[in-house]
Design an enzyme around this catalytic site. Structure first.
Site, PDB file in Angstrom:
ATOM      1  N   ARG A 110      -4.099  10.288   4.345  1.00 10.24           N
ATOM      2  CA  ARG A 110      -2.857  10.935   4.786  1.00 10.24           C
ATOM      3  C   ARG A 110      -1.907  11.127   3.594  1.00 10.24           C
ATOM      4  NH1 ARG A 110       0.036  13.986   8.316  1.00 10.24           N
ATOM      5  NH2 ARG A 110       2.214  13.512   8.028  1.00 10.24           N
ATOM      6  N   ASP A 169       5.737  19.725   9.220  1.00 12.98           N
ATOM      7  CA  ASP A 169       6.839  20.697   9.253  1.00 12.98           C
ATOM      8  C   ASP A 169       8.080  20.235   8.475  1.00 12.98           C
ATOM      9  OD1 ASP A 169       6.803  18.791  11.421  1.00 12.98           O
ATOM     10  OD2 ASP A 169       8.566  19.791  12.218  1.00 12.98           O
ATOM     11  N   LEU A 170       8.375  18.945   8.504  1.00 14.08           N
ATOM     12  CA  LEU A 170       9.591  18.481   7.822  1.00 14.08           C
ATOM     13  C   LEU A 170       9.423  18.528   6.302  1.00 14.08           C
ATOM     14  CD1 LEU A 170      10.375  15.467  10.190  1.00 14.08           C
ATOM     15  CD2 LEU A 170      11.483  17.710  10.151  1.00 14.08           C
ATOM     16  N   ARG A 224       0.755  14.056  13.625  1.00 13.89           N
ATOM     17  CA  ARG A 224       1.234  13.944  12.241  1.00 13.89           C
ATOM     18  C   ARG A 224       1.403  15.309  11.556  1.00 13.89           C
ATOM     19  NH1 ARG A 224      -1.581   8.585   9.791  1.00 13.89           N
ATOM     20  NH2 ARG A 224       0.457   8.313   8.869  1.00 13.89           N
ATOM     21  N   PRO A 225       2.296  16.144  12.078  1.00 16.95           N
ATOM     22  CA  PRO A 225       2.512  17.459  11.454  1.00 16.95           C
ATOM     23  C   PRO A 225       3.217  17.336  10.094  1.00 16.95           C
ATOM     24  CG  PRO A 225       4.106  17.124  13.207  1.00 16.95           C
ATOM     25  CD  PRO A 225       3.208  15.915  13.209  1.00 16.95           C
ATOM     26  N   CYS A 261      -5.590   8.001   9.355  1.00 15.71           N
ATOM     27  CA  CYS A 261      -5.884   7.425  10.669  1.00 15.71           C
ATOM     28  C   CYS A 261      -5.524   8.386  11.796  1.00 15.71           C
ATOM     29  CB  CYS A 261      -5.096   6.122  10.833  1.00 15.71           C
ATOM     30  SG  CYS A 261      -5.735   4.797   9.820  1.00 15.71           S
ATOM     31  N   LYS A 267       0.837  -1.211   0.000  1.00 19.45           N
ATOM     32  CA  LYS A 267       0.000   0.000   0.000  1.00 19.45           C
ATOM     33  C   LYS A 267       0.868   1.257   0.000  1.00 19.45           C
ATOM     34  CE  LYS A 267      -1.955   1.585   4.031  1.00 19.45           C
ATOM     35  NZ  LYS A 267      -1.653   2.991   4.270  1.00 19.45           N
ATOM     36  N   ASN A 268       1.790   1.343   0.946  1.00 16.08           N
ATOM     37  CA  ASN A 268       2.515   2.606   1.106  1.00 16.08           C
ATOM     38  C   ASN A 268       3.486   2.885  -0.038  1.00 16.08           C
ATOM     39  OD1 ASN A 268       1.070   3.087   3.383  1.00 16.08           O
ATOM     40  ND2 ASN A 268       2.688   2.502   4.821  1.00 16.08           N
ATOM     41  N   ASP A 274       3.423   0.012  12.361  1.00 16.83           N
ATOM     42  CA  ASP A 274       2.216  -0.502  11.705  1.00 16.83           C
ATOM     43  C   ASP A 274       1.908  -1.962  12.074  1.00 16.83           C
ATOM     44  OD1 ASP A 274       1.818   1.933  10.564  1.00 16.83           O
ATOM     45  OD2 ASP A 274       2.413   1.364   8.533  1.00 16.83           O
ATOM     46  N   ARG A 284      -9.278  -0.069   3.928  1.00 17.81           N
ATOM     47  CA  ARG A 284      -8.336   0.935   3.412  1.00 17.81           C
ATOM     48  C   ARG A 284      -6.988   0.315   3.080  1.00 17.81           C
ATOM     49  NH1 ARG A 284      -7.939   6.205   6.829  1.00 17.81           N
ATOM     50  NH2 ARG A 284      -6.286   6.308   5.293  1.00 17.81           N
TER      51      ARG A 284
END
Ligand code: UD1
Length: 417
Positions: free
Chosen positions: A93, A125-126, A122-123, A117, A22-23, A306, A398
């Site tokens: 996401r 900024d990076l 989960r910012p 999720c 998936k990812n 995960d 999902r």
């Protein structure tokens, strides 16, 4: 809302094929919009997250076509026809992974802050830091991330944390930047390596993926490619391995890269299981009583966050006390409340969970609170005495392709109601 029903007490045995990752597929699909001619991808899992991603890419003007069950062709014209809508982008996401490719190819991207999720803050900024270093103007306005640049310029970017998404986004954008980009302290997950291989198939120049430093030489444009085969899903594979362990089973996984699941295999061996690796398959067999374990989630090659919830389920009946420390996401123990309904004895203190093994779990009505928590509850249902009804099974869809069919083919009793 659909429900999954699991009847426990059946031992899993037989063979099962693992789907594409998936990812990796989500990131590769995003990268495909940078290609100037057609891209054809194979081993793409037909799961809900991928369906949403294909809709997102169509919404900016790409033409997509499924050629076989798991093969997809993507053609992105020279200009986008719109920006991803709030309604679609908030569902996923990984919608944030379109910013890098759109910015690099079209000089502009506007996407609402991503959904996905609820497992932590989960910012972004990076990601922002990386794009700004490449010369983009970044603004966050009313929940919309806006990025603009004439032509990106290669730069040195140090990531304070080896974020998977930030590494992918910056790596993709840097492919079309002028000059060299160096990403330091980058993520080393297999999905990063797969994305880099894909970018190189398109004519990109990415070196070092899988190590702490990735170097990218920008190129003028990226071509298309045919038959790029996405890696197998190590998290799906890991979920089956844990399910086999949880039911006293003996299963063989096909289409798996054993090295990618090594952090789990090592822990399962420590817990008393036999894991036999072949080139692209793996057998897992219960040969002894399960032993308690301590686990710390870490960026790859550490133990993957995960698979943390599924392991919590497994350890809930391991004699003694197991300890899990979650180092990646600050809100990833919510499944403990549901497992307690099934008889588990779990105490959560901040980022630590203490699991006292109980003799058995009992079927109950529970709720999936996120994708992997949902998978963990399916494993719990397989282990439990009686029937477990899991609501919120949309979360599971999902990320898992035909989970109930695959588990049923192994002898489990899992169905929708
Ligand atoms: C990806 C995976 C997800 C997996 C996670 C960690 C996808 C689509 N999802 O998510 O399944 O659980 O990696 O292996 O590939 N962080 C920041 N600032 C940022 C970005 C991240 O502080 O700009 C923090 C996050 O809050 C989190 C940690 O870094 O605590 C790891 O996040 P990251 O590696 O970025 O995860 P994702 O790419 O979102």
């Amino acid at each position: 809302m659909s429900k999954l029903v699991v009847r426990g007490g059946r031992v899993l045995s037989g063979r099962v094929r693992v789907s594409g990752a998936k990812n990796a597929a989500l990131a590769i699909l995003c990268a495909s919009v940078m290609a100037q001619s057609d891209v054809s991808l194979e081993n793409i899992p037909k799961i809900e997250d991928l369906r949403v991603m294909t809709e997102l890419i169509k919404s900016i003007g790409a033409v997509l076509k499924w050629t076989e069950d798991d093969s997809l062709t993507i053609s992105m014209p020279d200009a986008y026809t719109g920006m991803p809508t709030y309604a679609l982008a908030k569902k996923l996401r990984a919608s944030n992974l379109l910013i890098g490719p759109m910015l690099a190819r079209f000089g502009r991207a506007e996407i609402c802050l991503p959904g996905g999720c609820d497992i932590g803050l989960r910012p972004m900024d990076l990601h922002f830091k990386g794009f700004a270093a490449l010369g983009a103007r970044m603004v966050l306005e009313k929940g919309i991330m806006k990025a603009e640049a004439g032509h990106l310029k290669g730069a040195r970017v140090y990531l304070d944390f080896p974020s998977v998404g930030a590494t992918e986004n910056i790596m993709m954008a840097a492919c079309l930047a002028r000059g060299q980009t160096v990403i330091e302290n980058c993520a080393k997950e297999p999905e990063i390596v797969d994305l880099a291989s894909f970018l190189n198939c398109l004519g990109g120049k990415v070196r070092g993926a899988g190590t702490d430093i990735i170097k990218i030489e920008g190129v003028e444009y990226l071509n298309g490619c045919t038959h790029y085969n996405v890696i197998p899903d190590r998290i799906e594979a890991g979920t089956f391995m844990i399910a086999a362990a949880a039911t006293g089973g003996d299963i063989k996984l096909e289409n798996v890269i054993p090295l990618h699941v090594e952090p789990l295999s090592a822990k399962l061996r420590e817990a008393g299981l036999e894991v036999i690796e072949e080139e692209d398959s793996l057998r897992i067999r219960v040969v002894d009583d399960l032993r308690s374990l301590d686990i710390k989630t870490m960026p790859y090659p550490g133990f993957p966050t995960d698979l943390q919830s599924q392991m919590m389920t497994l350890l809930s009946t391991a004699p003694g006390t197991s300890e899990i420390i979650e180092n990646i996401f600050e809100n990833r123990f919510r499944v403990a409340d549901e497992l307690r309904r099934m008889g588990a004895a779990i105490k959560v203190k901040g980022r630590m969970a203490l699991i006292r093994g109980v003799p058995k779990l009992y079927g109950a009505q529970v709720r999936a609170t996120d994708l992997r928590a949902g998978a963990a509850l399916v494993v719990a249902g397989l282990m439990a005495e009686g029937e477990t009804e899991i609501s919120g099974s949309d979360y599971i869809d999902r990320g898992y392709y035909k989970l109930e069919d695959k588990l049923s083919s192994l002898g489990g009793s899992v169905f929708r109601s």
